[in-house]
Design an enzyme around this catalytic site. Structure first.
Site, PDB file in Angstrom:
ATOM      1  N   ASP A  91       0.945  -0.814  -0.305  1.00 31.64           N
ATOM      2  CA  ASP A  91      -0.124  -0.021   0.044  1.00 31.64           C
ATOM      3  C   ASP A  91       0.506   0.898   0.197  1.00 31.64           C
ATOM      4  O   ASP A  91       0.450   2.411  -0.513  1.00 31.64           O
ATOM      5  CB  ASP A  91      -0.584   0.003   1.004  1.00 31.64           C
ATOM      6  CG  ASP A  91      -1.610  -1.158   1.007  1.00 31.64           C
ATOM      7  OD1 ASP A  91      -1.657  -1.956   0.418  1.00 31.64           O
ATOM      8  OD2 ASP A  91      -2.855  -1.035   2.818  1.00 31.64           O
ATOM      9  N   ASP A 131      -3.113   5.203  -2.935  1.00 31.42           N
ATOM     10  CA  ASP A 131      -2.463   4.006  -2.105  1.00 31.42           C
ATOM     11  C   ASP A 131      -1.617   3.241  -3.060  1.00 31.42           C
ATOM     12  O   ASP A 131      -2.343   3.660  -4.437  1.00 31.42           O
ATOM     13  CB  ASP A 131      -2.875   3.147  -1.519  1.00 31.42           C
ATOM     14  CG  ASP A 131      -3.681   3.777  -0.235  1.00 31.42           C
ATOM     15  OD1 ASP A 131      -3.660   4.784   0.085  1.00 31.42           O
ATOM     16  OD2 ASP A 131      -4.308   2.608   0.777  1.00 31.42           O
ATOM     17  N   ARG A 156     -16.663  -8.089  -9.878  1.00 33.05           N
ATOM     18  CA  ARG A 156     -16.127  -6.928  -9.925  1.00 33.05           C
ATOM     19  C   ARG A 156     -15.557  -6.413 -11.343  1.00 33.05           C
ATOM     20  O   ARG A 156     -14.628  -5.779 -11.118  1.00 33.05           O
ATOM     21  CB  ARG A 156     -14.783  -5.996  -8.699  1.00 33.05           C
ATOM     22  CG  ARG A 156     -15.687  -6.537  -6.896  1.00 33.05           C
ATOM     23  CD  ARG A 156     -14.277  -5.843  -5.972  1.00 33.05           C
ATOM     24  NE  ARG A 156     -14.770  -6.765  -4.911  1.00 33.05           N
ATOM     25  CZ  ARG A 156     -13.574  -6.490  -4.050  1.00 33.05           C
ATOM     26  NH1 ARG A 156     -12.357  -5.859  -3.844  1.00 33.05           N
ATOM     27  NH2 ARG A 156     -14.159  -6.243  -2.967  1.00 33.05           N
ATOM     28  N   SER A 208     -10.690  -6.044   4.897  1.00 34.98           N
ATOM     29  CA  SER A 208     -10.699  -6.725   3.512  1.00 34.98           C
ATOM     30  C   SER A 208     -11.891  -7.491   2.801  1.00 34.98           C
ATOM     31  O   SER A 208     -11.644  -8.086   4.231  1.00 34.98           O
ATOM     32  CB  SER A 208      -9.290  -6.983   2.962  1.00 34.98           C
ATOM     33  OG  SER A 208      -7.978  -6.929   3.646  1.00 34.98           O
ATOM     34  N   SER A 209     -12.056  -8.661   2.131  1.00 29.99           N
ATOM     35  CA  SER A 209     -13.037  -9.110   1.784  1.00 29.99           C
ATOM     36  C   SER A 209     -12.044 -10.525   1.393  1.00 29.99           C
ATOM     37  O   SER A 209     -11.244 -10.330   1.244  1.00 29.99           O
ATOM     38  CB  SER A 209     -13.469  -8.520   1.073  1.00 29.99           C
ATOM     39  OG  SER A 209     -12.791  -9.026  -0.232  1.00 29.99           O
ATOM     40  N   CYS A 264      -1.166  -7.910  -1.368  1.00 30.00           N
ATOM     41  CA  CYS A 264      -0.355  -6.643   0.143  1.00 30.00           C
ATOM     42  C   CYS A 264       1.116  -7.002   0.612  1.00 30.00           C
ATOM     43  O   CYS A 264       1.347  -5.861   1.939  1.00 30.00           O
ATOM     44  CB  CYS A 264      -1.424  -6.867   0.882  1.00 30.00           C
ATOM     45  SG  CYS A 264      -2.846  -6.674   0.078  1.00 30.00           S
TER      46      CYS A 264
HETATM   47  O1  DAV Z   1     -11.131  -6.532  -1.634  1.00 25.54           O
HETATM   48  O2  DAV Z   1     -10.749  -6.357   0.338  1.00 25.54           O
HETATM   49  C1  DAV Z   1      -8.245  -5.709  -0.247  1.00 25.54           C
HETATM   50  C2  DAV Z   1      -7.148  -5.284  -1.202  1.00 25.54           C
HETATM   51  C3  DAV Z   1      -6.087  -4.514   0.342  1.00 25.54           C
HETATM   52  N1  DAV Z   1      -5.284  -4.497  -0.289  1.00 25.54           N
HETATM   53  C4  DAV Z   1     -10.946  -6.164  -0.805  1.00 25.54           C
HETATM   54  C5  DAV Z   1      -9.017  -5.397  -1.316  1.00 25.54           C
END
Ligand code: DAV
Length: 377
Positions: free
Chosen positions: A107, A190, A258, A292-293, A345
């Site tokens: 990031d 970022d 997405r 995060s997802s 990440c």
């Molecule tokens: O899907 O929450 C997370 C990305 C973290 N660098 C997400 C994106």
């Protein structure tokens, strides 16, 4: 003297990399940019303070798994120097009750050839995070005469946000209209929103990166084509690396929730790039205390155009990688997710073999170009 820093994309053979550390990590207090990112129904709303030590230990053990897998394959691994992240910070324009972490280096650090640039993050709590990487930058600077050590400092955060609470429905409408929490007063970005593909940079416009930053990138790198992409299905668009992930020249996996809008695909289609749906995540929920997802499933680290590290529990993503002709190295990293992300990440490129190539030589009408008038060729 040695050549330490070189990387133009996410797939050339990786030789040296920074892997983050969870020490002293904090769940930061609410501020305009972070409150937009935390889902309205999340247990993390209103929560802040040092992360529990047991989770730090698990996170660091996971990162050690990654370090081991990399070192076994001859990749040199560097680590940051954590600060005491629970310190309050301030500048003439703002005060914040704490910093955050140095777990997701991706990031913060953007590697562009022989340059590593520290980002201009939209989270105030991340304003000083670059300091954890400064001892490494100093070392690269001393050892590599060509290394460019850069930081964009022109941000005050005075007028940078709309400070509003909105519903999920409103949020999706706003996302589709590219109307985000950040204003356009100053460049904010970022590094994990920037997908590097040699001569072309594809930058996600979302909660953490604004249009002004893209214009700034186009001015700063006049030899590179800067493209703005966005993914309307994501109510919390933050970082491109769980959404649109290149595996090798000509192949990208795209989060099926997405999708890149049709009109933004022209440049990929004209150059025979294949965009395939990523596999479904193996989990229905993110782990405890994770922002995060579940799509960190596709947040992989490509070691070379035939080899990729995928999280060990993400069996569907591993299967898909295998079918796409990649050799998969599974690494158990899920215990580090809460600190800011997955395999991509957790790392930042220092050295990949290879040079800056043009992967998009066929030009077409391309609505993603930030400054189309510069590319009337
Ligand atoms: O899907 O929450 C997370 C990305 C973290 N660098 C997400 C994106």
């Amino acid at each position: 003297m040695a050549k330490i820093v070189n990387s133009w994309n996410d797939w050339d053979p990786l030789k040296r990399v920074i892997v983050g550390l969870c020490d002293n990590s904090v769940i930061p207090p609410e501020e305009p940019a972070t409150s937009e990112k935390v889902p309205v129904d999340s247990e993390m709303r209103g929560m802040w303070g040092l992360r529990p030590l047991r989770t730090v230990e698990v996170g660091n053990a996971c990162l050690e798994n990654l370090v081991k897998a990399l070192e076994e394959r001859g990749v040199v691994v560097d680590r940051p120097t954590p600060l005491q992240w629970n310190q309050a910070i301030g500048t003439p324009d703002f005060r914040n009750d704490s910093m955050m972490t140095c777990m997701p280096p991706r990031d913060i650090l953007l590697t562009m050839g022989n340059e590593i640039m520290a980002s201009a993050n939209s989270f105030r709590c991340r304003y000083f995070e670059y300091l954890a990487y400064w001892p490494l930058m100093k070392q690269y600077f001393d050892e590599d005469p060509d290394f460019l050590w850069t930081r964009l400092t022109d941000k005050s955060y005075k007028h940078n946000y709309y400070d509003e609470k909105i519903s999920l429905e409103e949020r999706l409408v706003r996302t589709a209209n590219k109307d985000f929490v950040t204003t356009e007063v100053e460049p904010m970005w970022d590094a994990a929103d920037v997908m590097r593909m040699g001569k072309d940079l594809f930058i996600q416009h979302g909660l953490t990166t604004n249009r002004t930053a893209m214009d700034w990138f186009q001015r700063y790198y006049p030899e590179h084509r800067v493209h703005a992409v966005n993914f309307p299905g994501d109510p919390y668009p933050i970082h491109i690396d769980a959404t649109f992930v290149p595996l090798r020249p000509g192949l990208i996996i795209n989060n099926p929730q997405r999708k890149l809008p049709e009109e933004q695909r022209a440049i990929f289609e004209a150059n025979d790039w294949q965009i395939v749906d990523a596999a479904q995540p193996a989990h229905s929920e993110p782990p405890e205390f994770c922002y995060s997802s579940v799509w960190l499933s596709m947040n992989c680290l490509v070691l070379d155009p035939k080899t990729v590290i995928v999280e060990a529990s993400e069996v569907y993503q591993q299967e898909e990688m295998d079918k796409l002709g990649m050799n998969v190295i599974p690494v158990d990293l899920r215990g580090a997710y809460a600190f800011g992300g997955g395999l991509h990440c957790s790392t930042a490129d220092v050295y990949r073999e290879g040079e800056c190539l043009d992967y998009f030589p066929n030009r077409v009408a391309d609505p993603t170009l930030v400054r189309p008038e510069m590319w009337n060729d």
